[in-house]
Design an enzyme around this catalytic site. Structure first.
Site, PDB file in Angstrom:
ATOM      1  N   ASN A  15      58.570  45.556  38.169  1.00 47.34           N
ATOM      2  CA  ASN A  15      59.010  45.009  39.464  1.00 47.34           C
ATOM      3  C   ASN A  15      60.240  44.129  39.287  1.00 47.34           C
ATOM      4  O   ASN A  15      61.143  44.148  40.124  1.00 47.34           O
ATOM      5  CB  ASN A  15      57.880  44.236  40.142  1.00 47.34           C
ATOM      6  N   ARG A  66      46.136  22.722  34.050  1.00 51.46           N
ATOM      7  CA  ARG A  66      46.926  23.591  34.918  1.00 51.46           C
ATOM      8  C   ARG A  66      48.085  22.819  35.567  1.00 51.46           C
ATOM      9  O   ARG A  66      49.206  23.297  35.654  1.00 51.46           O
ATOM     10  CB  ARG A  66      46.024  24.202  36.003  1.00 51.46           C
ATOM     11  N   MET A  91      50.575  36.599  36.055  1.00 46.16           N
ATOM     12  CA  MET A  91      49.118  36.598  36.081  1.00 46.16           C
ATOM     13  C   MET A  91      48.526  35.211  35.819  1.00 46.16           C
ATOM     14  O   MET A  91      47.562  35.071  35.058  1.00 46.16           O
ATOM     15  CB  MET A  91      48.584  37.621  35.067  1.00 46.16           C
ATOM     16  N   ILE A  93      47.291  31.653  37.944  1.00 45.30           N
ATOM     17  CA  ILE A  93      47.091  31.047  39.258  1.00 45.30           C
ATOM     18  C   ILE A  93      47.862  29.731  39.294  1.00 45.30           C
ATOM     19  O   ILE A  93      47.759  28.922  38.369  1.00 45.30           O
ATOM     20  CB  ILE A  93      45.588  30.818  39.524  1.00 45.30           C
ATOM     21  N   LEU A  94      48.642  29.552  40.352  1.00 44.91           N
ATOM     22  CA  LEU A  94      49.406  28.310  40.501  1.00 44.91           C
ATOM     23  C   LEU A  94      48.584  27.337  41.345  1.00 44.91           C
ATOM     24  O   LEU A  94      47.937  27.746  42.320  1.00 44.91           O
ATOM     25  CB  LEU A  94      50.749  28.619  41.164  1.00 44.91           C
ATOM     26  N   ASN A 108      54.892  36.968  46.464  1.00 44.85           N
ATOM     27  CA  ASN A 108      54.165  37.676  45.402  1.00 44.85           C
ATOM     28  C   ASN A 108      53.985  39.137  45.805  1.00 44.85           C
ATOM     29  O   ASN A 108      53.968  39.463  46.991  1.00 44.85           O
ATOM     30  CB  ASN A 108      52.778  37.036  45.228  1.00 44.85           C
ATOM     31  N   HIS A 110      51.255  42.318  45.332  1.00 49.36           N
ATOM     32  CA  HIS A 110      49.894  42.627  44.910  1.00 49.36           C
ATOM     33  C   HIS A 110      49.669  44.131  45.128  1.00 49.36           C
ATOM     34  O   HIS A 110      50.060  44.665  46.168  1.00 49.36           O
ATOM     35  CB  HIS A 110      48.884  41.802  45.726  1.00 49.36           C
ATOM     36  N   ASP A 146      45.833  35.599  46.726  1.00 54.93           N
ATOM     37  CA  ASP A 146      46.003  36.906  47.386  1.00 54.93           C
ATOM     38  C   ASP A 146      45.634  36.870  48.870  1.00 54.93           C
ATOM     39  O   ASP A 146      45.099  37.842  49.412  1.00 54.93           O
ATOM     40  CB  ASP A 146      45.159  37.994  46.675  1.00 54.93           C
ATOM     41  N   GLU A 175      55.627  49.902  45.143  1.00 55.57           N
ATOM     42  CA  GLU A 175      55.952  48.489  44.890  1.00 55.57           C
ATOM     43  C   GLU A 175      57.446  48.322  44.656  1.00 55.57           C
ATOM     44  O   GLU A 175      58.075  47.386  45.143  1.00 55.57           O
ATOM     45  CB  GLU A 175      55.194  47.979  43.654  1.00 55.57           C
TER      46      GLU A 175
HETATM   47  C1  GAR Z   1      52.088  45.164  39.452  1.00 55.64           C
HETATM   48  O1  GAR Z   1      51.317  46.295  39.810  1.00 55.64           O
HETATM   49  C2  GAR Z   1      51.790  44.002  40.384  1.00 55.64           C
HETATM   50  O2  GAR Z   1      51.556  44.405  41.703  1.00 55.64           O
HETATM   51  C3  GAR Z   1      50.550  43.438  39.761  1.00 55.64           C
HETATM   52  O3  GAR Z   1      50.783  43.497  38.391  1.00 55.64           O
HETATM   53  C4  GAR Z   1      51.628  44.608  38.109  1.00 55.64           C
HETATM   54  C5  GAR Z   1      52.801  44.120  37.292  1.00 55.64           C
HETATM   55  O4  GAR Z   1      53.589  45.187  36.878  1.00 55.64           O
HETATM   56  N1  GAR Z   1      50.315  42.101  40.203  1.00 55.64           N
HETATM   57  C6  GAR Z   1      49.096  41.617  40.442  1.00 55.64           C
HETATM   58  O5  GAR Z   1      48.082  42.246  40.254  1.00 55.64           O
HETATM   59  C7  GAR Z   1      49.086  40.184  40.953  1.00 55.64           C
HETATM   60  N2  GAR Z   1      47.827  39.873  41.517  1.00 55.64           N
HETATM   61  P1  GAR Z   1      55.065  44.941  36.379  1.00 55.64           P
HETATM   62  O6  GAR Z   1      54.961  43.850  35.303  1.00 55.64           O
HETATM   63  O7  GAR Z   1      55.494  46.248  35.805  1.00 55.64           O
HETATM   64  O8  GAR Z   1      55.887  44.500  37.541  1.00 55.64           O
END
Ligand code: GAR
Length: 216
Positions: A15, A66, A91, A93-94, A108, A110, A146, A175
């Site tokens: 992403n 945290r 990954m 949590i803030l 974000n 998801h 989320d 995405e």
């Molecule tokens: C993506 O699918 C994103 O939507 C997910 O992690 C992946 C990261 O892929 N995010 C979550 O699950 C957040 N809750 P990438 O590192 O290739 O962008």
């Protein structure tokens, strides 16, 4: 003036790559000036390196609490005069304090059609549940995980024989389309967060931001 944007990652960074590509367009309202990973040597950092974007690692493992990690992160973002934060596979949590401070400037992605399938093991749970449509959501981050209001969503069909991996790959493609779109909307102020809801300015027609699965 393009809005100074930081992208936070923890892993692969596909992403991040799609955002870098979008921001490299001649006219785009956001500029990625910093990539931060909470995981040392996250593969996604290579995308920042290749694009010549400064990167920093702030390893959460080096902080006992945290709040201390959040403060260190916040200090770097302030120092770099960041106006907008994109979480892209970040990954961690803030904490509520951090989220409140950056409210409206923190988004974000998801890999589900929120509010369905919050949390982890998203594609596995989607396949298990038998839903025929899944998708992805770019949303404002609010204190509850989320749960923030959606900015852009894409619907993705789930085939009867789909494996978790097949679905994940199909959703990931979507995405990569919607995150740049959402970043543009937030950066050019076509959308904003108001009283816990996304307010759409220039984008009033649903067709502008729904990606139709039939388009392939
Ligand atoms: C993506 O699918 C994103 O939507 C997910 O992690 C992946 C990261 O892929 N995010 C979550 O699950 C957040 N809750 P990438 O590192 O290739 O962008």
């Amino acid at each position: 003036m393009r809005i100074r944007t930081a992208v936070l990652i923890s892993g692969r960074g596909s992403n991040l790559k799609s955002l870098i590509t979008a921001c490299s367009a001649e006219v785009f309202p956001a500029e990625i000036v910093l990539v931060i990973s909470n995981v040392p040597n996250a593969p996604g950092l290579n995308h920042a390196r290749a694009a010549g974007i400064p990167q920093q690692v702030i390893a959460h493992t080096e902080f006992q609490r945290r709040e201390d990690f959040d403060s260190a992160l916040d200090a770097v973002l302030q120092e770099e005069k960041i106006g907008l934060i994109c979480l892209a596979g970040f990954m961690r949590i803030l904490g509520d304090g951090f989220v409140a401070r950056w409210q409206g400037r923190l988004i974000n992605i998801h890999p589900s059609l929120l509010p369905s399938f919050r949390g982890t093991r998203v594609h596995e749970r989607a396949v298990e549940s038998g839903v025929r449509i899944s998708g992805c959501t770019v949303h404002y981050v609010t204190p509850e995980m989320d749960s923030g209001p959606a900015i852009v969503q894409a619907a993705v069909p789930v085939g009867p024989d789909d494996t978790t991996e097949a679905l994940a790959a199909r959703v990931l493609e979507a995405e990569h389309k919607i995150y740049p779109q959402a970043l543009k909307m937030v950066a050019d102020r076509s959308v904003r967060l108001e009283n816990g809801k996304t307010v759409f300015g220039a984008y009033r027609c649903a067709g502008e931001f729904l990606i139709n699965p039939a388009e392939g």
